[in-house]
Design an enzyme around this catalytic site. Structure first.
Site, PDB file in Angstrom:
ATOM      1  CB  VAL A 131       4.758  -8.238   2.475  1.00 38.91           C
ATOM      2  CG1 VAL A 131       6.282  -8.195   2.526  1.00 38.91           C
ATOM      3  CG2 VAL A 131       4.200  -9.136   3.573  1.00 38.91           C
ATOM      4  CB  THR A 132       7.667  -3.859   4.154  1.00 39.72           C
ATOM      5  OG1 THR A 132       7.596  -3.162   2.888  1.00 39.72           O
ATOM      6  CG2 THR A 132       8.629  -5.019   4.030  1.00 39.72           C
ATOM      7  CB  THR A 187      -7.067   4.379  -4.132  1.00 40.11           C
ATOM      8  OG1 THR A 187      -7.213   5.647  -3.489  1.00 40.11           O
ATOM      9  CG2 THR A 187      -6.505   4.652  -5.524  1.00 40.11           C
ATOM     10  CD  GLU A 203      -6.312  10.729  -3.664  1.00 42.19           C
ATOM     11  OE1 GLU A 203      -5.862  11.389  -4.607  1.00 42.19           O
ATOM     12  OE2 GLU A 203      -6.856  11.249  -2.681  1.00 42.19           O
ATOM     13  CE1 TYR A 231      -1.334   5.596  -4.735  1.00 38.97           C
ATOM     14  CE2 TYR A 231      -3.364   6.876  -4.537  1.00 38.97           C
ATOM     15  CZ  TYR A 231      -2.623   5.744  -4.246  1.00 38.97           C
ATOM     16  OH  TYR A 231      -3.187   4.748  -3.487  1.00 38.97           O
ATOM     17  CE  LYS A 249      -2.490   2.381  -5.987  1.00 36.86           C
ATOM     18  NZ  LYS A 249      -2.448   1.026  -5.460  1.00 36.86           N
ATOM     19  CG  HIS A 252      -7.300   1.613   4.870  1.00 33.23           C
ATOM     20  ND1 HIS A 252      -7.680   1.864   3.573  1.00 33.23           N
ATOM     21  CD2 HIS A 252      -6.241   0.786   4.805  1.00 33.23           C
ATOM     22  CE1 HIS A 252      -6.887   1.213   2.753  1.00 33.23           C
ATOM     23  NE2 HIS A 252      -5.992   0.558   3.474  1.00 33.23           N
ATOM     24  NE  ARG A 309      -2.499   6.143   6.405  1.00 36.56           N
ATOM     25  CZ  ARG A 309      -2.632   6.031   5.083  1.00 36.56           C
ATOM     26  NH1 ARG A 309      -1.859   5.209   4.398  1.00 36.56           N
ATOM     27  NH2 ARG A 309      -3.560   6.713   4.452  1.00 36.56           N
TER      28      ARG A 309
HETATM   29  P1  NAP Z   1       2.187   1.742   2.386  1.00 33.90           P
HETATM   30  O1  NAP Z   1       2.196   1.593   3.860  1.00 33.90           O
HETATM   31  O2  NAP Z   1       2.807   2.948   1.766  1.00 33.90           O
HETATM   32  O3  NAP Z   1       2.879   0.425   1.779  1.00 33.90           O
HETATM   33  C1  NAP Z   1       3.231   0.340   0.439  1.00 33.90           C
HETATM   34  C2  NAP Z   1       4.040  -0.924   0.216  1.00 33.90           C
HETATM   35  O4  NAP Z   1       4.415  -0.973  -1.164  1.00 33.90           O
HETATM   36  C3  NAP Z   1       5.345  -0.972   1.023  1.00 33.90           C
HETATM   37  O5  NAP Z   1       5.574  -2.298   1.405  1.00 33.90           O
HETATM   38  C4  NAP Z   1       6.378  -0.539  -0.007  1.00 33.90           C
HETATM   39  O6  NAP Z   1       7.669  -1.028   0.261  1.00 33.90           O
HETATM   40  C5  NAP Z   1       5.816  -1.241  -1.241  1.00 33.90           C
HETATM   41  N1  NAP Z   1       6.343  -0.719  -2.494  1.00 33.90           N
HETATM   42  C6  NAP Z   1       6.504   0.564  -2.876  1.00 33.90           C
HETATM   43  N2  NAP Z   1       7.034   0.631  -4.115  1.00 33.90           N
HETATM   44  C7  NAP Z   1       7.216  -0.656  -4.520  1.00 33.90           C
HETATM   45  C8  NAP Z   1       7.759  -1.238  -5.676  1.00 33.90           C
HETATM   46  N3  NAP Z   1       8.219  -0.507  -6.684  1.00 33.90           N
HETATM   47  N4  NAP Z   1       7.811  -2.598  -5.753  1.00 33.90           N
HETATM   48  C9  NAP Z   1       7.356  -3.356  -4.728  1.00 33.90           C
HETATM   49  N5  NAP Z   1       6.841  -2.854  -3.596  1.00 33.90           N
HETATM   50  C10 NAP Z   1       6.769  -1.512  -3.496  1.00 33.90           C
HETATM   51  O7  NAP Z   1       0.703   1.656   1.809  1.00 33.90           O
HETATM   52  P2  NAP Z   1      -0.622   1.046   2.491  1.00 33.90           P
HETATM   53  O8  NAP Z   1      -1.309   2.141   3.225  1.00 33.90           O
HETATM   54  O9  NAP Z   1      -0.289  -0.225   3.175  1.00 33.90           O
HETATM   55  O10 NAP Z   1      -1.512   0.767   1.197  1.00 33.90           O
HETATM   56  C11 NAP Z   1      -1.464  -0.483   0.535  1.00 33.90           C
HETATM   57  C12 NAP Z   1      -1.991  -0.327  -0.885  1.00 33.90           C
HETATM   58  O11 NAP Z   1      -3.311   0.152  -0.851  1.00 33.90           O
HETATM   59  C13 NAP Z   1      -1.216   0.664  -1.738  1.00 33.90           C
HETATM   60  O12 NAP Z   1      -1.245   0.187  -3.062  1.00 33.90           O
HETATM   61  C14 NAP Z   1      -2.027   1.939  -1.638  1.00 33.90           C
HETATM   62  O13 NAP Z   1      -1.815   2.742  -2.791  1.00 33.90           O
HETATM   63  C15 NAP Z   1      -3.423   1.372  -1.585  1.00 33.90           C
HETATM   64  N6  NAP Z   1      -4.413   2.150  -0.851  1.00 33.90           N
HETATM   65  C16 NAP Z   1      -4.164   2.575   0.410  1.00 33.90           C
HETATM   66  C17 NAP Z   1      -5.137   3.261   1.120  1.00 33.90           C
HETATM   67  C18 NAP Z   1      -4.906   3.739   2.517  1.00 33.90           C
HETATM   68  O14 NAP Z   1      -5.656   4.610   2.959  1.00 33.90           O
HETATM   69  N7  NAP Z   1      -3.966   3.188   3.250  1.00 33.90           N
HETATM   70  C19 NAP Z   1      -6.388   3.492   0.514  1.00 33.90           C
HETATM   71  C20 NAP Z   1      -6.614   3.011  -0.775  1.00 33.90           C
HETATM   72  C21 NAP Z   1      -5.631   2.321  -1.443  1.00 33.90           C
HETATM   73  P3  NAP Z   1       8.705  -0.239   1.237  1.00 33.90           P
HETATM   74  O15 NAP Z   1       8.322  -0.635   2.626  1.00 33.90           O
HETATM   75  O16 NAP Z   1      10.004  -0.762   0.792  1.00 33.90           O
HETATM   76  O17 NAP Z   1       8.508   1.231   0.972  1.00 33.90           O
HETATM   77  N1  GDD Z   2       0.056  14.013   4.103  1.00 35.69           N
HETATM   78  C1  GDD Z   2      -0.441  15.192   4.537  1.00 35.69           C
HETATM   79  N2  GDD Z   2       0.361  16.009   5.272  1.00 35.69           N
HETATM   80  N3  GDD Z   2      -1.726  15.517   4.233  1.00 35.69           N
HETATM   81  C2  GDD Z   2      -2.200  16.690   4.710  1.00 35.69           C
HETATM   82  C3  GDD Z   2      -1.421  17.556   5.469  1.00 35.69           C
HETATM   83  C4  GDD Z   2      -0.081  17.215   5.767  1.00 35.69           C
HETATM   84  O1  GDD Z   2       0.658  17.940   6.418  1.00 35.69           O
HETATM   85  N4  GDD Z   2      -2.174  18.617   5.800  1.00 35.69           N
HETATM   86  C5  GDD Z   2      -3.382  18.433   5.271  1.00 35.69           C
HETATM   87  N5  GDD Z   2      -3.400  17.266   4.597  1.00 35.69           N
HETATM   88  C6  GDD Z   2      -4.550  16.754   3.848  1.00 35.69           C
HETATM   89  C7  GDD Z   2      -4.239  16.373   2.390  1.00 35.69           C
HETATM   90  O2  GDD Z   2      -4.180  17.536   1.578  1.00 35.69           O
HETATM   91  C8  GDD Z   2      -5.432  15.482   2.092  1.00 35.69           C
HETATM   92  O3  GDD Z   2      -6.552  16.271   1.791  1.00 35.69           O
HETATM   93  C9  GDD Z   2      -5.706  14.792   3.436  1.00 35.69           C
HETATM   94  O4  GDD Z   2      -4.986  15.548   4.425  1.00 35.69           O
HETATM   95  C10 GDD Z   2      -5.248  13.340   3.511  1.00 35.69           C
HETATM   96  O5  GDD Z   2      -3.894  13.275   3.111  1.00 35.69           O
HETATM   97  P1  GDD Z   2      -3.055  11.914   3.312  1.00 35.69           P
HETATM   98  O6  GDD Z   2      -3.161  11.453   4.694  1.00 35.69           O
HETATM   99  O7  GDD Z   2      -1.690  12.168   2.753  1.00 35.69           O
HETATM  100  O8  GDD Z   2      -3.872  10.856   2.442  1.00 35.69           O
HETATM  101  P2  GDD Z   2      -4.489  10.936   0.974  1.00 35.69           P
HETATM  102  O9  GDD Z   2      -5.975  11.047   1.146  1.00 35.69           O
HETATM  103  O10 GDD Z   2      -3.830  11.948   0.150  1.00 35.69           O
HETATM  104  O11 GDD Z   2      -4.088   9.519   0.379  1.00 35.69           O
HETATM  105  C11 GDD Z   2      -4.258   8.330   1.162  1.00 35.69           C
HETATM  106  O12 GDD Z   2      -5.530   7.791   0.956  1.00 35.69           O
HETATM  107  C12 GDD Z   2      -5.797   7.342  -0.401  1.00 35.69           C
HETATM  108  C13 GDD Z   2      -7.230   6.822  -0.425  1.00 35.69           C
HETATM  109  O13 GDD Z   2      -8.111   7.884  -0.508  1.00 35.69           O
HETATM  110  C14 GDD Z   2      -3.142   7.364   0.748  1.00 35.69           C
HETATM  111  O14 GDD Z   2      -3.146   6.279   1.634  1.00 35.69           O
HETATM  112  C15 GDD Z   2      -3.346   6.841  -0.658  1.00 35.69           C
HETATM  113  O15 GDD Z   2      -2.399   5.806  -0.927  1.00 35.69           O
HETATM  114  C16 GDD Z   2      -4.777   6.268  -0.751  1.00 35.69           C
HETATM  115  O16 GDD Z   2      -5.014   5.797  -2.053  1.00 35.69           O
END
Ligand code: NAP
Ligand code: GDD
Length: 386
Positions: free
Chosen positions: A11-12, A134, A136, A158, A162, A188, A193
């Protein structure tokens, strides 16, 4: 009518905060699981926080952790949720290479803990379950664009954790008839973020560079391509999945993919800076080559313009590649096909990429203006090269 009760893990986090807002606006009672931390870590939900002394609260937090079965089971028993959204995860792909066992525990087995608690507590016919799956999962993509039918090929601890969660969710649906759905969400983003994901790292760094708080942005793979949407649109899809008569799995994406390099260009253009990239591989660098002075003055402030003019004069790079941000195995291209979500859920993204970038840049410029005030007032501010 009785209010629906939702339980949200994570939720955080970014999505937890937007989903809480959405469900509260729909009249839900929302329970959230938050980890104990040595500092407050509720910034994203402070605006909806309700004091525990308040009567008839609709937003209630519980301490918990996905790695603790007893804790998860007790919370589900106490809350008796109609809907569980499992958003909690160690969500950083690069970090999962450094903490693979923990990632498997929280992101993989954590999902099983919830599903098994639902079963043991006799809630199969009451509780609906959403799993934060995801893009991923597609990793080394086997097809472009990716649909619900594209084979998975995860490329990180990761992604592999998943993958387990995806299939255990399908298994509980098929074995026990649980209303359990996977949202296969593509990237997203939003102004809240996490700071170490690439979009936010870029919008923060460019805002700091504009205000003279930082000189350079160090970045990893510039050629990677992502299908970026807005978290606000994407949490709406999660909610819609649990309102369907039948559970199912859905790709949620915009259907447009963009390189990291282009994202940086668009974010810079948002504050009037034209960027040009020169060089190849780790020698590639980004330079300011033009300034829309009116736009820069409007967005960042006229008094900071001279620094950027100097940067052009001195041919100083503001973007440099640093291989520490590379991943051992990279996901080069993600592009989702959201047709099924469009036709079955009537879901469509409202934000365009430029609109999202504008929102993120405006928000980070404001944030950094506060930092600037502090530093001009003689207070120490820190540089974060995330
Ligand atoms: P986020 O901002 O990193 O939030 C993750 C949340 O999970 C935080 O509240 C974190 O708590 C909590 N958490 C981490 N480890 C935990 C544990 N062991 N037990 C309970 N809670 C835990 O991620 P998000 O972007 O909101 O994404 C939400 C979900 O969607 C995640 O499962 C992510 O993998 C998935 N997802 C995200 C994206 C994306 O692009 N954003 C895309 C596809 C899937 P703390 O605040 O304490 O760290
Ligand atoms: N984080 C990060 N930092 N990524 C970088 C950087 C950098 O300095 N430079 C380039 N990148 C590139 C990564 O190599 C990757 O190809 C892309 O930017 C996106 O990286 P992130 O923003 O870290 O996201 P992600 O795609 O690896 O993962 C996110 O999206 C997934 C869904 O496709 C996360 O939110 C995952 O939790 C989520 O499942």
């Amino acid at each position: 009518m009785q209010k629906k009760i939702a339980l949200i893990t994570g939720v955080t986090g970014q999505d937890g905060a937007y989903l809480s807002e959405l469900l509260l606006s729909k009249g839900y009672i929302v329970h959230g699981i938050k980890r104990r931390a040595s500092l407050f870590n509720t910034d994203r939900i402070d605006h909806i926080y309700q004091d525990p002394h308040m009567e008839n609260r609709s937003f209630i937090l519980h301490y918990g952790d996905l790695t603790d079965s007893m804790n998860i089971t007790r919370i589900i028993q106490e809350v008796q949720p109609d809907e569980i959204y499992n958003l909690g995860a160690m969500s950083h792909v690069r970090v999962s290479f450094e903490t693979p066992e923990y990632t498997a525990n929280a992101d993989g087995i954590g999902t099983l803990r919830i599903l098994e608690a639902i079963r043991l507590l006799g809630l199969i016919n009451k509780t609906r379950f959403y799993q934060a799956s995801t893009s991923e999962l597609y990793g080394l993509v086997q097809e472009i664009p990716q649909t619900e039918k594209t084979p998975f090929y995860p490329r990180s601890p990761y992604g592999v954790a998943k993958l387990y969660s995806y299939w255990i969710t399908v298994n509980y649906r098929e074995a026990y008839g649980l209303h359990a759905s996977n949202g296969i969400l593509f990237n997203h983003e939003s102004p809240v973020r996490g700071e170490t994901f690439v979009t936010r790292k870029v919008t923060r760094a460019l805002s700091r560079i504009a205000l003279g708080l930082q000189e350079k942005l160090f970045i990893g793979n510039l050629s990677g391509q992502r299908d970026w949407g807005h978290a606000k649109d994407f949490v709406r899809a999660m909610y819609l999945m649990l309102q369907q008569d039948e559970p199912d799995d859905y790709v949620i994406a915009t259907g447009i993919t963009t390189t990291i390099r282009e994202f940086i260009r668009l974010a810079a253009a948002e504050i009037g800076l034209e960027l040009t990239f020169r060089g190849k591989g780790t020698d590639e660098k980004g330079f300011i080559t033009e300034i829309d002075e009116k736009k820069f003055a409007e967005k960042a402030g006229e008094k900071y313009l001279y620094r950027q003019i100097e940067n052009i004069k001195n041919k100083k790079a503001i973007i440099e590649v640093d291989s520490r941000y590379f991943r051992p195995t990279e996901v080069e291209l993600l592009l989702g096909d959201p047709s099924k979500a469009k036709s079955h859920l009537d879901w469509r993204p409202e934000y365009t990429l430029p609109a999202m970038i504008e929102e993120m840049m405006d928000s980070d410029i404001k944030l950094m203006q506060k930092e600037k005030l502090l530093s001009e007032g003689g207070y120490k501010t820190l540089n974060f090269y995330e």
